[in-house]
Design an enzyme around this catalytic site. Sequence first.
Site, PDB file in Angstrom:
ATOM      1  N   ARG A  51       0.837  -1.194   0.000  1.00 11.70           N
ATOM      2  CA  ARG A  51       0.000   0.000   0.000  1.00 11.70           C
ATOM      3  C   ARG A  51       0.876   1.249   0.000  1.00 11.70           C
ATOM      4  O   ARG A  51       2.051   1.218   0.345  1.00 11.70           O
ATOM      5  CB  ARG A  51      -0.942   0.039   1.211  1.00 11.70           C
ATOM      6  CG  ARG A  51      -0.224   0.095   2.567  1.00 11.70           C
ATOM      7  CD  ARG A  51      -0.081   1.484   3.129  1.00 11.70           C
ATOM      8  NE  ARG A  51       0.744   1.519   4.318  1.00 11.70           N
ATOM      9  CZ  ARG A  51       2.034   1.766   4.303  1.00 11.70           C
ATOM     10  NH1 ARG A  51       2.676   1.962   3.167  1.00 11.70           N
ATOM     11  NH2 ARG A  51       2.734   1.795   5.425  1.00 11.70           N
ATOM     12  N   GLU A  57       0.169   9.900   8.719  1.00 16.98           N
ATOM     13  CA  GLU A  57       1.405   9.133   8.968  1.00 16.98           C
ATOM     14  C   GLU A  57       1.737   9.049  10.451  1.00 16.98           C
ATOM     15  O   GLU A  57       1.678  10.052  11.165  1.00 16.98           O
ATOM     16  CB  GLU A  57       2.563   9.792   8.210  1.00 16.98           C
ATOM     17  CG  GLU A  57       3.563   8.790   7.698  1.00 16.98           C
ATOM     18  CD  GLU A  57       2.936   7.799   6.715  1.00 16.98           C
ATOM     19  OE1 GLU A  57       2.477   6.733   7.177  1.00 16.98           O
ATOM     20  OE2 GLU A  57       2.911   8.087   5.520  1.00 16.98           O
ATOM     21  N   ASP A  60      -1.660   5.691  13.118  1.00 23.40           N
ATOM     22  CA  ASP A  60      -2.534   4.502  13.251  1.00 23.40           C
ATOM     23  C   ASP A  60      -2.358   3.839  14.615  1.00 23.40           C
ATOM     24  O   ASP A  60      -3.315   3.407  15.232  1.00 23.40           O
ATOM     25  CB  ASP A  60      -2.344   3.514  12.092  1.00 23.40           C
ATOM     26  CG  ASP A  60      -0.939   2.949  11.957  1.00 23.40           C
ATOM     27  OD1 ASP A  60       0.014   3.508  12.553  1.00 23.40           O
ATOM     28  OD2 ASP A  60      -0.779   1.932  11.246  1.00 23.40           O
ATOM     29  N   GLY A 164      11.486  -3.314   2.963  1.00 25.75           N
ATOM     30  CA  GLY A 164      12.094  -2.150   3.625  1.00 25.75           C
ATOM     31  C   GLY A 164      11.904  -0.859   2.846  1.00 25.75           C
ATOM     32  O   GLY A 164      12.608   0.114   3.039  1.00 25.75           O
ATOM     33  N   SER A 169       5.631  -4.246   2.536  1.00 31.57           N
ATOM     34  CA  SER A 169       5.810  -5.627   2.100  1.00 31.57           C
ATOM     35  C   SER A 169       5.476  -6.572   3.242  1.00 31.57           C
ATOM     36  O   SER A 169       4.914  -7.649   3.030  1.00 31.57           O
ATOM     37  CB  SER A 169       7.250  -5.848   1.663  1.00 31.57           C
ATOM     38  OG  SER A 169       8.136  -5.491   2.701  1.00 31.57           O
ATOM     39  N   ASP A 214      -1.607  -0.857   7.544  1.00 35.86           N
ATOM     40  CA  ASP A 214      -1.119  -1.599   6.381  1.00 35.86           C
ATOM     41  C   ASP A 214      -1.958  -2.839   6.112  1.00 35.86           C
ATOM     42  O   ASP A 214      -2.320  -3.135   4.975  1.00 35.86           O
ATOM     43  CB  ASP A 214       0.336  -2.034   6.606  1.00 35.86           C
ATOM     44  CG  ASP A 214       1.225  -0.850   6.892  1.00 35.86           C
ATOM     45  OD1 ASP A 214       0.740   0.285   6.785  1.00 35.86           O
ATOM     46  OD2 ASP A 214       2.398  -1.069   7.234  1.00 35.86           O
ATOM     47  N   LYS A 262      13.233  -1.675  10.164  1.00 40.56           N
ATOM     48  CA  LYS A 262      12.677  -1.416  11.495  1.00 40.56           C
ATOM     49  C   LYS A 262      13.193  -2.380  12.562  1.00 40.56           C
ATOM     50  O   LYS A 262      13.156  -2.082  13.737  1.00 40.56           O
ATOM     51  CB  LYS A 262      11.158  -1.518  11.446  1.00 40.56           C
ATOM     52  CG  LYS A 262      10.514  -0.323  10.769  1.00 40.56           C
ATOM     53  CD  LYS A 262       9.129  -0.139  11.296  1.00 40.56           C
ATOM     54  CE  LYS A 262       8.059  -0.118  10.237  1.00 40.56           C
ATOM     55  NZ  LYS A 262       8.150  -0.995   9.104  1.00 40.56           N
ATOM     56  N   TYR A 270      11.056   3.452  15.117  1.00 41.38           N
ATOM     57  CA  TYR A 270       9.624   3.135  15.141  1.00 41.38           C
ATOM     58  C   TYR A 270       9.111   2.730  16.534  1.00 41.38           C
ATOM     59  O   TYR A 270       8.176   3.337  17.063  1.00 41.38           O
ATOM     60  CB  TYR A 270       9.326   2.016  14.126  1.00 41.38           C
ATOM     61  CG  TYR A 270       7.845   1.862  13.857  1.00 41.38           C
ATOM     62  CD1 TYR A 270       7.234   2.554  12.820  1.00 41.38           C
ATOM     63  CD2 TYR A 270       7.041   1.047  14.657  1.00 41.38           C
ATOM     64  CE1 TYR A 270       5.871   2.443  12.577  1.00 41.38           C
ATOM     65  CE2 TYR A 270       5.685   0.929  14.423  1.00 41.38           C
ATOM     66  CZ  TYR A 270       5.106   1.620  13.380  1.00 41.38           C
ATOM     67  OH  TYR A 270       3.759   1.506  13.152  1.00 41.38           O
TER      68      TYR A 270
END
Length: 509
Positions: A51, A57, A60, A164, A169, A214, A262, A270
């Site tokens: 996506r 951003e 969520d 990444g 993904s 995602d 991450k 993150y």
Amino acid sequence: MAGTVPVAKSLKDIYTEDAISTQTGRWEKLLKQFNSNYGHTPQFVSRSPGRVNIIGEHIDYSLYSVLPMAITADVLLAVAVTDDAQAAPNSYKIKVSNVQSSKFPSHEFDIPYDSVEIDAKVHEWTNYFKSGLRGALELLRKKYGAGFKPKSMEILMDGTVPAGGGLSSSAAFVSASALAVMFANGETSVDKTQLTELAIVSERAVGVNSGGMDQSASVFSLRGTALFVSFVPSLTAKPVQFPKTTPELSFVIAQSFVQSDKYVTGPVCYNLRVVECSLAAAYLHAVLNKTSSSLPADSGPLGISLRGFHGTYFKSTTKSLEDQLTELITLTKSTLTKEEGYTREEIAPIIGMSVEDLNKRFTSTFPIRGTHFKLRQRALHVFSEALRVLQFMSVLSNPDIEHNESFNKKLGDLMNETQDSCSNVYECSCPELDKICAIARKAGSYGSRLTGAGWGGCSVHLVPADKVEAVKSAWEKEYYAGRELSAEQREAAVVVSRPGSGSAVFVVE
Ligand code: NG1
Ligand code: MG
């Protein structure tokens, strides 16, 4: 917009017209490769896309609504259910291989009926499959009882979402895996909400305290529409149509080729942000709700969220959500005054905990490095970004705004503000992403920003269709030419994307 995951009969049910010929070749290759790996044809293929996030951003996991859309790039898992006779006693066998076998080597696992072990410390590609497997089996056990015996499976994966790269993904892989396991175990009508919820929780087993954007985008998206995803009071996903505008708009996705992993950077990027937002929620709750009892638990990754604080603070109000957020921005500025951040020793007494308990509650699931938590900046980004999403939605749906240049600019300005906030307040951009955005704006983009977690990865741009070539050539000259890129990377650097469809299963005849 609930419902079950569609069972597709033709690739036309899955892809947009322009993608069919490339996809037909890719699917034929996948089925042929499956045959050569395992000696027979697969029974079905499960598919989940990546996506791009248009706006919203890093909010969520604070349980604020976001607006992503699915892209054509996806994860395909070709699957055959096999005979358990090959597996160790009280186990089933999972064989996983990848069309890119040199990068992602094949594995075989004998997995005990009752538990799926995942070692989050070892970053192994098959962990994503296992996390989808684990989530799906939890659901199946709830339905059929603890004695449920999962089927053995042979799997071949083909993923076209760059790893990444900020296009998610990982969520595409986890969602496709959970869907494959459900289908292989006889669940032919898989509820989209259940699949999404289990994929959200399962992905956390891989080492990232992620939100739910995602997986929602991957499972729920419908071709031709973006998706407005909300997390409170419960998960909902609503298709959003972009109107035809003059000049016409294109979504352009550009890779920075700065890899941001991450699993490596989590303790300072993150996962740290998730902790900072949760601590900000606890702090604001203690001070502004004037109570010593802790914030009620919610579905945020650490069990409390800024949206949870927000809901408690404005329990009985007639103010619009926009006005509430504006007020929260003012309150944050006057309550969280320390620009340099807050130490554990400063936060703990305010939220009524010992430092030891704070560590146990907030920083022990995944390791976090750092002594100062920037509660002010993180809360300010989250509230202002949540507000921008609402403003973006109201521009889109306002019948009194003409769909012309000024409409395009309004949407673009909000995306540019997001980038500024990500870069300066949330500190999740990087010089390369900032540069890509600046180049694009100069060449005619209305709005340019990073998409996904940031610190590298991808960017998204709202560009008038007739300026796409100019933007591309500016990047080529001013950004890509200065980097060492393989032919394959060059090819994938910039994609003009249309909103694609979400998860599906394709039964092989
Ligand atoms: P990416 O970087 O695409 O994996 C991550 C999170 C999202 C969201 C965004 C930032 C995962 C699986 N996804 O996306 O939930 O928080 O960052 O908005 O970690
Ligand atoms: Mg990811």
